[in-house]
Design a protein around this motif. Structure first.
Motif, PDB file in Angstrom:
ATOM      1  N   MET A  77       1.019  -1.497  -0.163  1.00 36.48           N
ATOM      2  CA  MET A  77       0.001   0.304   0.237  1.00 36.48           C
ATOM      3  C   MET A  77       0.800   1.715   0.106  1.00 36.48           C
ATOM      4  O   MET A  77       0.733   2.019  -1.077  1.00 36.48           O
ATOM      5  CB  MET A  77      -1.091   0.160   1.331  1.00 36.48           C
ATOM      6  CG  MET A  77      -2.232   1.232   0.952  1.00 36.48           C
ATOM      7  SD  MET A  77      -3.060   0.852   0.476  1.00 36.48           S
ATOM      8  CE  MET A  77      -4.018   1.682   0.933  1.00 36.48           C
ATOM      9  N   SER A  78       2.193   1.001   0.656  1.00 38.31           N
ATOM     10  CA  SER A  78       2.878   2.462   0.937  1.00 38.31           C
ATOM     11  C   SER A  78       3.766   2.697  -0.568  1.00 38.31           C
ATOM     12  O   SER A  78       3.958   3.775  -0.540  1.00 38.31           O
ATOM     13  CB  SER A  78       3.360   2.362   2.296  1.00 38.31           C
ATOM     14  OG  SER A  78       4.463   1.252   2.237  1.00 38.31           O
ATOM     15  N   SER A  79       3.778   2.137  -0.912  1.00 36.55           N
ATOM     16  CA  SER A  79       4.228   1.296  -2.457  1.00 36.55           C
ATOM     17  C   SER A  79       3.865   2.250  -3.139  1.00 36.55           C
ATOM     18  O   SER A  79       3.902   2.509  -4.478  1.00 36.55           O
ATOM     19  CB  SER A  79       4.735   0.060  -2.856  1.00 36.55           C
ATOM     20  OG  SER A  79       3.893  -1.012  -3.251  1.00 36.55           O
ATOM     21  N   THR A  80       2.189   2.391  -3.209  1.00 39.86           N
ATOM     22  CA  THR A  80       1.493   3.101  -4.359  1.00 39.86           C
ATOM     23  C   THR A  80       2.051   4.658  -3.859  1.00 39.86           C
ATOM     24  O   THR A  80       1.526   5.326  -4.590  1.00 39.86           O
ATOM     25  CB  THR A  80       0.529   2.485  -4.096  1.00 39.86           C
ATOM     26  OG1 THR A  80      -0.486   2.287  -3.311  1.00 39.86           O
ATOM     27  CG2 THR A  80       0.529   1.080  -5.177  1.00 39.86           C
ATOM     28  N   ILE A  81       1.529   5.159  -2.336  1.00 37.62           N
ATOM     29  CA  ILE A  81       1.433   5.617  -2.230  1.00 37.62           C
ATOM     30  C   ILE A  81       2.514   7.321  -2.495  1.00 37.62           C
ATOM     31  O   ILE A  81       2.095   8.296  -2.682  1.00 37.62           O
ATOM     32  CB  ILE A  81       0.949   6.267  -0.626  1.00 37.62           C
ATOM     33  CG1 ILE A  81       0.215   5.438  -0.452  1.00 37.62           C
ATOM     34  CG2 ILE A  81       1.110   7.820  -0.050  1.00 37.62           C
ATOM     35  CD1 ILE A  81      -0.605   5.507   1.475  1.00 37.62           C
ATOM     36  N   ILE A  82       3.701   6.509  -2.387  1.00 36.42           N
ATOM     37  CA  ILE A  82       4.973   7.754  -2.615  1.00 36.42           C
ATOM     38  C   ILE A  82       4.763   8.397  -3.928  1.00 36.42           C
ATOM     39  O   ILE A  82       4.962   9.117  -3.634  1.00 36.42           O
ATOM     40  CB  ILE A  82       6.473   6.606  -2.270  1.00 36.42           C
ATOM     41  CG1 ILE A  82       6.670   6.253  -0.937  1.00 36.42           C
ATOM     42  CG2 ILE A  82       7.682   7.594  -2.527  1.00 36.42           C
ATOM     43  CD1 ILE A  82       7.157   5.598  -0.654  1.00 36.42           C
ATOM     44  N   PRO A  83       4.768   6.824  -5.270  1.00 31.32           N
ATOM     45  CA  PRO A  83       4.951   7.487  -6.155  1.00 31.32           C
ATOM     46  C   PRO A  83       3.260   8.676  -6.341  1.00 31.32           C
ATOM     47  O   PRO A  83       3.906   9.445  -7.376  1.00 31.32           O
ATOM     48  CB  PRO A  83       4.380   6.163  -7.689  1.00 31.32           C
ATOM     49  CG  PRO A  83       5.265   5.068  -6.712  1.00 31.32           C
ATOM     50  CD  PRO A  83       4.758   6.217  -4.857  1.00 31.32           C
ATOM     51  N   ILE A  84       2.350   8.023  -6.252  1.00 29.47           N
ATOM     52  CA  ILE A  84       1.578   9.064  -6.153  1.00 29.47           C
ATOM     53  C   ILE A  84       1.603  10.909  -5.610  1.00 29.47           C
ATOM     54  O   ILE A  84       1.302  11.493  -6.818  1.00 29.47           O
ATOM     55  CB  ILE A  84      -0.442   8.653  -6.018  1.00 29.47           C
ATOM     56  CG1 ILE A  84      -0.548   7.483  -6.129  1.00 29.47           C
ATOM     57  CG2 ILE A  84      -1.422   9.915  -5.406  1.00 29.47           C
ATOM     58  CD1 ILE A  84      -1.344   6.685  -5.954  1.00 29.47           C
ATOM     59  N   ALA A  85       2.656  10.542  -4.477  1.00 32.07           N
ATOM     60  CA  ALA A  85       2.244  11.483  -3.645  1.00 32.07           C
ATOM     61  C   ALA A  85       3.976  12.545  -4.372  1.00 32.07           C
ATOM     62  O   ALA A  85       3.449  13.413  -4.893  1.00 32.07           O
ATOM     63  CB  ALA A  85       3.248  11.521  -2.842  1.00 32.07           C
TER      64      ALA A  85
END
Length: 77
Positions: free
Chosen positions: A1-9
């Motif tokens: 989950m956190s691996s998709t949040i970083i690129p989106i941010a």
């Protein structure tokens, strides 16, 4: 989950930065156009002032001439 949040941010930060840069550029362009128009108005105002002073001087001269003609007509009549 956190691996998709970083690129989106990161993408959101980049998008916000690009949007801010583009908005600032157009604001600067608008400011430059306003400054150019204001400089042109200033030049126009200076020309109008000089012309008004010239016309005032001519009117004053005509006034003195009319007074001289009236004085001449009164002395004749």
């Amino acid at each position: 989950m956190s691996s998709t949040i970083i690129p989106i941010a990161i993408l959101l930060i980049v998008f916000a930065s690009v949007t801010t840069i583009v908005a600032s550029f157009f604001k600067l362009q608008r400011h430059r156009a306003d400054a150019a128009a204001l400089a042109e108005y200033r030049k126009l105002a200076e020309r109008v002032t000089v012309q008004q002073e010239t016309i005032s001087a001519q009117l004053a001269e005509l006034g003195t001439r009319v007074e001289a003609v009236e004085k001449l007509l009164r002395s004749v009549g």
